[in-house]
Design a protein around this motif. Structure first.
Motif, PDB file in Angstrom:
ATOM      1  N   ALA A  23     -32.853  38.406   8.026  1.00 61.97           N
ATOM      2  CA  ALA A  23     -32.366  37.495   9.064  1.00 61.97           C
ATOM      3  C   ALA A  23     -32.867  36.088   8.762  1.00 61.97           C
ATOM      4  CB  ALA A  23     -32.843  37.947  10.441  1.00 61.97           C
ATOM      5  N   ILE A  24     -31.940  35.123   8.734  1.00 62.58           N
ATOM      6  CA  ILE A  24     -32.314  33.731   8.501  1.00 62.58           C
ATOM      7  C   ILE A  24     -32.895  33.166   9.794  1.00 62.58           C
ATOM      8  CG2 ILE A  24     -31.513  31.446   7.795  1.00 62.58           C
ATOM      9  CD1 ILE A  24     -29.274  32.797   6.256  1.00 62.58           C
ATOM     10  N   GLU A  25     -34.177  32.803   9.750  1.00 56.64           N
ATOM     11  CA  GLU A  25     -34.865  32.321  10.947  1.00 56.64           C
ATOM     12  C   GLU A  25     -34.714  30.817  11.159  1.00 56.64           C
ATOM     13  OE1 GLU A  25     -38.482  35.458  11.619  1.00 56.64           O
ATOM     14  OE2 GLU A  25     -38.873  33.779  10.277  1.00 56.64           O
ATOM     15  N   ALA A  26     -34.647  30.072  10.073  1.00 51.53           N
ATOM     16  CA  ALA A  26     -34.576  28.608  10.197  1.00 51.53           C
ATOM     17  C   ALA A  26     -34.119  28.019   8.877  1.00 51.53           C
ATOM     18  CB  ALA A  26     -35.935  28.037  10.596  1.00 51.53           C
ATOM     19  N   SER A  74     -15.480  41.094  -4.425  1.00 53.26           N
ATOM     20  CA  SER A  74     -15.388  39.857  -3.638  1.00 53.26           C
ATOM     21  C   SER A  74     -16.342  39.949  -2.456  1.00 53.26           C
ATOM     22  CB  SER A  74     -13.944  39.651  -3.148  1.00 53.26           C
ATOM     23  OG  SER A  74     -13.857  38.488  -2.366  1.00 53.26           O
ATOM     24  N   LEU A  75     -17.331  39.062  -2.452  1.00 54.86           N
ATOM     25  CA  LEU A  75     -18.310  39.024  -1.371  1.00 54.86           C
ATOM     26  C   LEU A  75     -18.173  37.706  -0.603  1.00 54.86           C
ATOM     27  CD1 LEU A  75     -21.404  40.448  -3.302  1.00 54.86           C
ATOM     28  CD2 LEU A  75     -20.069  41.621  -1.553  1.00 54.86           C
ATOM     29  N   PRO A  76     -18.471  37.703   0.702  1.00 58.23           N
ATOM     30  CA  PRO A  76     -18.206  36.528   1.552  1.00 58.23           C
ATOM     31  C   PRO A  76     -19.253  35.421   1.453  1.00 58.23           C
ATOM     32  CG  PRO A  76     -19.148  38.268   2.892  1.00 58.23           C
ATOM     33  CD  PRO A  76     -18.992  38.835   1.506  1.00 58.23           C
ATOM     34  N   LEU A  77     -19.512  34.936   0.222  1.00 59.29           N
ATOM     35  CA  LEU A  77     -20.453  33.826   0.066  1.00 59.29           C
ATOM     36  C   LEU A  77     -19.758  32.521   0.451  1.00 59.29           C
ATOM     37  CD1 LEU A  77     -23.305  32.996  -0.993  1.00 59.29           C
ATOM     38  CD2 LEU A  77     -22.177  32.464  -3.167  1.00 59.29           C
ATOM     39  N   PRO A  78     -20.361  31.701   1.337  1.00 57.76           N
ATOM     40  CA  PRO A  78     -19.741  30.420   1.702  1.00 57.76           C
ATOM     41  C   PRO A  78     -19.517  29.553   0.464  1.00 57.76           C
ATOM     42  CG  PRO A  78     -21.598  30.907   3.146  1.00 57.76           C
ATOM     43  CD  PRO A  78     -21.636  31.914   2.044  1.00 57.76           C
ATOM     44  N   PHE A  90     -22.793  21.016   9.203  1.00 55.90           N
ATOM     45  CA  PHE A  90     -22.441  21.801   8.008  1.00 55.90           C
ATOM     46  C   PHE A  90     -23.541  22.809   7.682  1.00 55.90           C
ATOM     47  CE2 PHE A  90     -22.961  22.363   3.413  1.00 55.90           C
ATOM     48  CZ  PHE A  90     -21.765  22.997   3.118  1.00 55.90           C
ATOM     49  N   ILE A  91     -24.807  22.395   7.797  1.00 59.26           N
ATOM     50  CA  ILE A  91     -25.924  23.296   7.500  1.00 59.26           C
ATOM     51  C   ILE A  91     -25.929  24.482   8.466  1.00 59.26           C
ATOM     52  CG2 ILE A  91     -28.447  23.478   7.532  1.00 59.26           C
ATOM     53  CD1 ILE A  91     -28.525  20.580   6.494  1.00 59.26           C
ATOM     54  N   ALA A  92     -25.665  24.202   9.753  1.00 56.27           N
ATOM     55  CA  ALA A  92     -25.620  25.282  10.746  1.00 56.27           C
ATOM     56  C   ALA A  92     -24.489  26.250  10.442  1.00 56.27           C
ATOM     57  CB  ALA A  92     -25.457  24.688  12.142  1.00 56.27           C
ATOM     58  N   GLU A  93     -23.337  25.733  10.044  1.00 64.01           N
ATOM     59  CA  GLU A  93     -22.188  26.585   9.729  1.00 64.01           C
ATOM     60  C   GLU A  93     -22.456  27.398   8.464  1.00 64.01           C
ATOM     61  OE1 GLU A  93     -18.678  28.284  10.692  1.00 64.01           O
ATOM     62  OE2 GLU A  93     -19.744  26.740  11.844  1.00 64.01           O
ATOM     63  N   ARG A  94     -23.065  26.750   7.464  1.00 64.93           N
ATOM     64  CA  ARG A  94     -23.380  27.477   6.223  1.00 64.93           C
ATOM     65  C   ARG A  94     -24.420  28.565   6.489  1.00 64.93           C
ATOM     66  NH1 ARG A  94     -24.775  24.582   0.565  1.00 64.93           N
ATOM     67  NH2 ARG A  94     -22.523  24.842   0.310  1.00 64.93           N
ATOM     68  N   GLN A  95     -25.370  28.309   7.367  1.00 60.82           N
ATOM     69  CA  GLN A  95     -26.384  29.325   7.687  1.00 60.82           C
ATOM     70  C   GLN A  95     -25.733  30.575   8.261  1.00 60.82           C
ATOM     71  OE1 GLN A  95     -29.977  27.905   9.624  1.00 60.82           O
ATOM     72  NE2 GLN A  95     -30.176  29.795  10.809  1.00 60.82           N
ATOM     73  N   LYS A  96     -24.733  30.395   9.127  1.00 61.09           N
ATOM     74  CA  LYS A  96     -24.002  31.551   9.673  1.00 61.09           C
ATOM     75  C   LYS A  96     -23.309  32.330   8.560  1.00 61.09           C
ATOM     76  CE  LYS A  96     -23.024  29.546  14.246  1.00 61.09           C
ATOM     77  NZ  LYS A  96     -21.951  29.077  15.145  1.00 61.09           N
ATOM     78  N   GLY A  97     -22.699  31.587   7.614  1.00 60.34           N
ATOM     79  CA  GLY A  97     -22.020  32.247   6.504  1.00 60.34           C
ATOM     80  C   GLY A  97     -22.974  33.008   5.602  1.00 60.34           C
ATOM     81  N   LEU A  98     -24.137  32.439   5.323  1.00 63.16           N
ATOM     82  CA  LEU A  98     -25.139  33.114   4.489  1.00 63.16           C
ATOM     83  C   LEU A  98     -25.707  34.346   5.181  1.00 63.16           C
ATOM     84  CD1 LEU A  98     -27.056  30.035   3.011  1.00 63.16           C
ATOM     85  CD2 LEU A  98     -25.383  31.492   1.855  1.00 63.16           C
ATOM     86  N   GLN A  99     -25.851  34.271   6.517  1.00 69.21           N
ATOM     87  CA  GLN A  99     -26.318  35.440   7.265  1.00 69.21           C
ATOM     88  C   GLN A  99     -25.304  36.580   7.164  1.00 69.21           C
ATOM     89  OE1 GLN A  99     -29.419  35.997   9.141  1.00 69.21           O
ATOM     90  NE2 GLN A  99     -28.499  37.959   8.665  1.00 69.21           N
ATOM     91  N   ASN A 100     -24.031  36.257   7.264  1.00 73.68           N
ATOM     92  CA  ASN A 100     -22.983  37.265   7.110  1.00 73.68           C
ATOM     93  C   ASN A 100     -23.019  37.879   5.715  1.00 73.68           C
ATOM     94  OD1 ASN A 100     -20.543  38.707   7.845  1.00 73.68           O
ATOM     95  ND2 ASN A 100     -19.468  37.282   6.496  1.00 73.68           N
ATOM     96  N   ILE A 105     -24.379  42.702   2.049  1.00 75.47           N
ATOM     97  CA  ILE A 105     -25.044  43.333   0.903  1.00 75.47           C
ATOM     98  C   ILE A 105     -26.148  44.300   1.324  1.00 75.47           C
ATOM     99  CG2 ILE A 105     -24.488  41.423  -0.646  1.00 75.47           C
ATOM    100  CD1 ILE A 105     -27.377  40.474  -0.415  1.00 75.47           C
ATOM    101  N   THR A 106     -26.719  44.119   2.512  1.00 72.29           N
ATOM    102  CA  THR A 106     -27.787  45.031   2.953  1.00 72.29           C
ATOM    103  C   THR A 106     -27.249  46.279   3.644  1.00 72.29           C
ATOM    104  OG1 THR A 106     -28.064  43.725   4.987  1.00 72.29           O
ATOM    105  CG2 THR A 106     -29.565  43.256   3.153  1.00 72.29           C
TER     106      THR A 106
END
Length: 580
Positions: A23-26, A74-78, A90-100, A105-106
């Motif tokens: 989980a991305i905390e910050a 095909s994996l959902p990497l932003p 943009f950073i907040a939106e990318r963080q959501k994409g990286l969390q997905n 993968i987990t």
């Protein structure tokens, strides 16, 4: 490290099948890039967690490495962004994409167990190169056994991180190809070193028509090395996925091009053969627990079981993350039956189930197949327990299959080693039961917290809180009123104790609060009429009426008080001094 050298003291034996969650905390922005602080947790224990810091470039490198190993994945990497990539939105939106991306993968059973993902999430425990360690161990072995020679490493053909394979040949028979497998110890290794080495060396003597024969086996205190003949046809999983045996595990099975199950007759025959060998091992008291399609070798139309050494090494099962969720699957026999359900599903539909338990099964070549699947993978089966292997053999799908083999099974285990196997099996099952108990408690706690935090539950709590608040306000008001009236009554001396209805007490006569007494009875006719009912003294006044009258009398006495009505007091003062 020499081949017969002991493992380091205090070595931690990880269970690689325990899922990792991330989980991305910050996020924190530096001069030219953004770093993401990720909390990684192994299993259900919050205490077993740690932080890692990753950049977008680290995610991109992982994704490229996975795509090189898995064709068409095909994996959902932003996507990348060169301009404006430091904007807060943009950073907040990318963080959501990286969390997905991390979630995908987990939760994928094959990806989550691969070495690339493990190293990305847990670099401290997966930094070693197990291929180099295996090569060192194999080289030391060849010093004492010079007739063998390594042809080439078979890179990543298995799913285990700590198990490596090499293509071999015998020097005086250069055309024959063999496969050497080297494996480290696992968390379920409970045999003593002596018993462990004796049982490993006993495996080449195991003869059974449905067990793939071991050519050579040896072990030390930290690992085992086994050699088998190389089979060009590959495993049952290779047949299902139309794959080449030497290709890496991820490339063969993670993203298959074509999904197609086997013919009904193949399902019946292969299923019957596998059940027969499971029954043989159960009767011998030999723990297995590692059944899956990659552990079944194909020779013609015959299935032969692989990797009997896994349970001796203490390695965790491929499907452990599935059956550890169900407390009724708590013996190695029931584990084998549940794993057979996974294997049968893969043979039938050409792919593993999306999730377990399975609520409904797609159309199958026969309803007899569905009946076996329901008895091993359905919600009811996982909740109530697995059937025995003997029960499965009696089901219509397998009962009419005729097996023709002339090879007589042979596997002699000395009595002392049988007892050691029994104790080790009990320890393996004990650890499984404890893990299942912890998962069950964690699931109950999570459900309770989720229910407590739901919108409907919050509304209910608000309504109850309002009702409780109103009730408390009313009770406080009544209590305050009663205390105030008691204080006034005790000050005026006009209150009278409440009595039971059977012995009424007339009210107080102090001040102006006295009510007129009932008139005396008429002495002689004509009799005077009785006073109206309203003038009768009540037998008992309610507490509020009595208190009300007392308060009124007190206030009236204070208002009508006249100083002139007081009598003059005569005093005799003897305090003046006497003069003699």
């Amino acid at each position: 490290m020499a081949f017969m050298e002991k493992p380091p003291a205090g070595k931690v034996l990880l269970d690689d099948t325990v899922p990792l969650t991330a989980a991305i905390e910050a996020s924190q922005s530096l001069q030219s890039h953004t770093e993401y602080i990720i909390r990684v947790q192994r299993g259900i224990s919050v205490e077993n967690s740690w932080q890692i810091v990753r950049r977008y470039s680290d995610f991109d490198l992982l994704n490229n490495s996975l795509q090189l190993k898995i064709v068409g994945l095909s994996l959902p990497l932003p996507p990348k962004k060169l301009i404006g990539n430091m904007d807060r939105e943009f950073i907040a939106e990318r963080q959501k994409g990286l969390q997905n991306y991390l979630n995908v993968i987990t939760t994928n059973h094959i990806l989550s167990n691969c070495e690339l993902v493990k190293k990305f999430l847990d670099p401290n425990n997966y930094s070693a190169s197990y291929t180099e360690i295996a090569l060192q161990q194999v080289s030391m072995f060849f010093r004492s056994e010079p007739k063998w020679e390594v042809v080439e490493p078979l890179k990543d053909i298995g799913w285990r991180i700590r198990k490596k394979y090499f293509l071999m040949k015998i020097k005086n028979q250069p055309k024959e190809r063999l496969v050497l497998s080297w494996a480290d110890l696992g968390p379920d290794k409970y045999l003593s070193d002596k018993d462990f080495q004796c049982l490993i060396k006993l495996l080449p003597s195991c003869l059974h028509p449905y067990i793939y024969r071991v050519t050579f086996a040896t072990a030390n205190e930290s690992s085992a090395l086994l050699i088998r003949m190389f089979n060009e046809k590959g495993t049952l999983k290779d047949l299902i996925y139309k794959a080449k045996p030497k290709d890496p595990f991820l490339r063969k099975y993670c993203n298959p091009k074509k999904i197609q199950g086997l013919e009904l007759q193949q399902i019946k025959t292969y299923g019957r053969q596998i059940l027969e060998v499971l029954k043989f091992l159960h009767d011998k008291g030999f723990p297995y627990g590692h059944l899956h399609a990659s552990n079944v070798m194909l020779e013609g139309d015959t299935c032969r079981l692989l990797d009997l050494e896994n349970s001796l090494l203490g390695l965790p099962s491929f499907y452990r993350s599935y059956f550890s969720q169900f407390r009724k699957i708590n013996t190695l026999e029931s584990v084998d039956v549940h794993c057979f359900g996974h294997l049968l599903y893969e043979m039938t539909y050409g792919r593993p189930p999306d999730s377990v338990p399975v609520d409904s099964f797609p159309p199958a070549p026969s309803m007899a197949v569905v009946a076996v699947l329901e008895s091993t993978l359905s919600c009811e089966a996982c909740k109530n327990g697995m059937p025995t292997v003997s029960r499965l053999l009696q089901m219509p799908l397998f009962s009419d299959v005729l097996l023709t083999t002339s090879e007589k099974p042979q596997f002699k285990i000395p009595t002392k080693l049988k007892e050691a196997l029994r104790i080790a099996k009990e320890c393996i099952e004990k650890r499984l039961i404890e893990e299942q108990k912890q998962i069950h408690q964690h699931r109950r706690l999570t459900r309770a917290q989720s229910h407590h935090g739901s919108e409907e539950e919050r509304k209910k709590r608000k309504i109850l809180a309002r009702k409780k608040s109103k009730r408390s306000a009313v009770e406080n008001s009544e209590e305050h009123s009663a205390k105030y009236s008691n204080s006034n009554n005790s000050g005026s001396g006009a209150s009278s104790p409440l009595t039971s209805p059977s012995s009424p007490t007339p009210p107080s006569t102090a001040g102006m609060s006295a009510l007129p007494p009932p008139p005396p009875p008429a002495p002689l006719p004509p009799a005077a009429p009785l006073p109206p009912a309203s003038t009768e003294v009540p037998t008992q006044l309610p507490p509020q009426a009595v208190n009300g009258v007392s308060r009124g009398a007190l206030l009236s006495s204070i208002q009508n008080f006249q100083k002139g009505t007081l009598r003059k007091a005569e005093t005799c003062d003897h305090s003046a001094p006497k003069i003699g």
